[in-house]
Design a protein around this motif. Structure first.
Motif, PDB file in Angstrom:
ATOM      1  N   PRO A 140       0.848  -1.197   0.000  1.00  0.00           N
ATOM      2  CA  PRO A 140       0.000   0.000   0.000  1.00  0.00           C
ATOM      3  C   PRO A 140       0.885   1.249   0.000  1.00  0.00           C
ATOM      4  CG  PRO A 140      -0.530  -1.428   1.862  1.00  0.00           C
ATOM      5  CD  PRO A 140       0.649  -2.015   1.170  1.00  0.00           C
ATOM      6  N   ILE A 141       0.376   2.326  -0.551  1.00  0.00           N
ATOM      7  CA  ILE A 141       1.163   3.559  -0.691  1.00  0.00           C
ATOM      8  C   ILE A 141       1.622   4.094   0.666  1.00  0.00           C
ATOM      9  CG2 ILE A 141      -0.776   5.182  -0.686  1.00  0.00           C
ATOM     10  CD1 ILE A 141       0.788   6.619  -2.988  1.00  0.00           C
ATOM     11  N   THR A 142       0.859   3.869   1.690  1.00  0.00           N
ATOM     12  CA  THR A 142       1.233   4.374   3.013  1.00  0.00           C
ATOM     13  C   THR A 142       2.401   3.616   3.620  1.00  0.00           C
ATOM     14  OG1 THR A 142      -0.429   2.940   4.037  1.00  0.00           O
ATOM     15  CG2 THR A 142      -1.072   5.226   3.565  1.00  0.00           C
ATOM     16  N   LYS A 143       2.804   2.526   3.030  1.00  0.00           N
ATOM     17  CA  LYS A 143       3.935   1.769   3.548  1.00  0.00           C
ATOM     18  C   LYS A 143       5.193   2.001   2.728  1.00  0.00           C
ATOM     19  CE  LYS A 143       1.466  -1.542   6.113  1.00  0.00           C
ATOM     20  NZ  LYS A 143       1.660  -2.638   6.967  1.00  0.00           N
ATOM     21  N   ARG A 144       5.165   2.938   1.848  1.00  0.00           N
ATOM     22  CA  ARG A 144       6.343   3.238   1.030  1.00  0.00           C
ATOM     23  C   ARG A 144       7.097   4.405   1.647  1.00  0.00           C
ATOM     24  NH1 ARG A 144       5.845   0.973  -4.522  1.00  0.00           N
ATOM     25  NH2 ARG A 144       3.997  -0.306  -4.397  1.00  0.00           N
ATOM     26  N   TRP A 145       8.418   4.336   1.622  1.00  0.00           N
ATOM     27  CA  TRP A 145       9.255   5.351   2.263  1.00  0.00           C
ATOM     28  C   TRP A 145       9.104   6.708   1.591  1.00  0.00           C
ATOM     29  CZ3 TRP A 145      12.951   8.098  -0.264  1.00  0.00           C
ATOM     30  CH2 TRP A 145      13.365   7.617  -1.505  1.00  0.00           C
ATOM     31  N   TRP A 146       9.025   6.789   0.304  1.00  0.00           N
ATOM     32  CA  TRP A 146       8.964   8.071  -0.383  1.00  0.00           C
ATOM     33  C   TRP A 146       7.659   8.816  -0.104  1.00  0.00           C
ATOM     34  CZ3 TRP A 146       4.886   8.191  -3.649  1.00  0.00           C
ATOM     35  CH2 TRP A 146       4.431   6.987  -4.172  1.00  0.00           C
ATOM     36  N   PHE A 147       6.577   8.059   0.206  1.00  0.00           N
ATOM     37  CA  PHE A 147       5.320   8.697   0.571  1.00  0.00           C
ATOM     38  C   PHE A 147       5.481   9.481   1.861  1.00  0.00           C
ATOM     39  CE2 PHE A 147       0.867   9.405   0.928  1.00  0.00           C
ATOM     40  CZ  PHE A 147       0.534   9.225   2.267  1.00  0.00           C
ATOM     41  N   TRP A 148       6.108   8.891   2.848  1.00  0.00           N
ATOM     42  CA  TRP A 148       6.297   9.548   4.135  1.00  0.00           C
ATOM     43  C   TRP A 148       7.289  10.702   4.029  1.00  0.00           C
ATOM     44  CZ3 TRP A 148       2.603   9.257   7.300  1.00  0.00           C
ATOM     45  CH2 TRP A 148       1.797   8.147   7.332  1.00  0.00           C
ATOM     46  N   VAL A 205       6.425  14.555   5.136  1.00  0.00           N
ATOM     47  CA  VAL A 205       7.285  15.334   6.033  1.00  0.00           C
ATOM     48  C   VAL A 205       7.685  16.653   5.385  1.00  0.00           C
ATOM     49  CG1 VAL A 205       9.568  15.368   7.133  1.00  0.00           C
ATOM     50  CG2 VAL A 205       8.118  13.351   7.344  1.00  0.00           C
ATOM     51  N   ILE A 206       8.048  16.648   4.123  1.00  0.00           N
ATOM     52  CA  ILE A 206       8.443  17.875   3.414  1.00  0.00           C
ATOM     53  C   ILE A 206       7.264  18.853   3.350  1.00  0.00           C
ATOM     54  CG2 ILE A 206       9.111  18.804   1.162  1.00  0.00           C
ATOM     55  CD1 ILE A 206      10.861  16.252   0.843  1.00  0.00           C
TER      56      ILE A 206
END
Length: 162
Positions: free
Chosen positions: A11-19, A23-24
């Motif tokens: 799922p998209i919420t488990k991808r590092w780049w999403f988080w 944060v940015i």
């Protein structure tokens, strides 16, 4: 052919780049809240500042001390509304010179007694002129009335003495 295992997508919420993206965005939003500085938008330009602080009129309102006293005696509030902060030319009779040279007073032209007068506050440069005055001489001053009161009369910052 062996059966290929189907690749399971996270799922998209488990991808590092999403988080990292979240944060940015959060940092940018917080920094904009803290620096809500509209100084360039609200700071007046030189032209705006000049327009909001008009120079005193070049032609003063001409009035005698007698008229000022009459107006003050009739209605102090109306006299204050009429003359306070106005650029005026006032003629009256010298009634008092301060011994320290900070001011002189002018009263009615006919020399009659009045509870009210005009306190003319002068500059260092004007002291030499005032030092030559004699009591009861006719004096004309140009300046701005800074205060109007039913006890003391008028206060004037003298610009020039005629």
């Amino acid at each position: 052919m062996p059966e290929e295992k189907a690749k399971v997508k996270k799922p998209i919420t488990k991808r590092w780049w999403f988080w990292m993206f979240i944060v940015i965005i959060a940092i940018a939003a917080i920094s904009n809240l803290g620096s809500n500085d509209n100084s360039t938008a609200s700071a007046p330009t030189d032209n705006q500042a000049k327009q909001s602080d008009p120079a005193p009129p070049t032609t003063p309102m001409v009035v005698t001390v007698d008229k000022l006293i009459e107006d003050l005696d009739n209605n102090a509030l109306n006299a204050s509304n009429t003359y306070k902060d106005k650029y005026v030319e006032i003629t009256g009779q010298l009634s008092n010179i301060d011994s320290s040279g900070n001011y002189f007073s002018i009263g009615p032209l006919d020399g009659s007694f009045s509870l009210f007068n005009v306190m003319c506050y002068i500059t260092e440069e004007q002291k030499a002129t005032v030092a030559k005055f004699t009591n009861k001489q006719k004096v004309t001053v140009i300046g701005t009335i800074t205060d109007v009161g039913e006890v003391i009369g008028y206060s004037l910052d003298v610009e020039s003495i005629k």
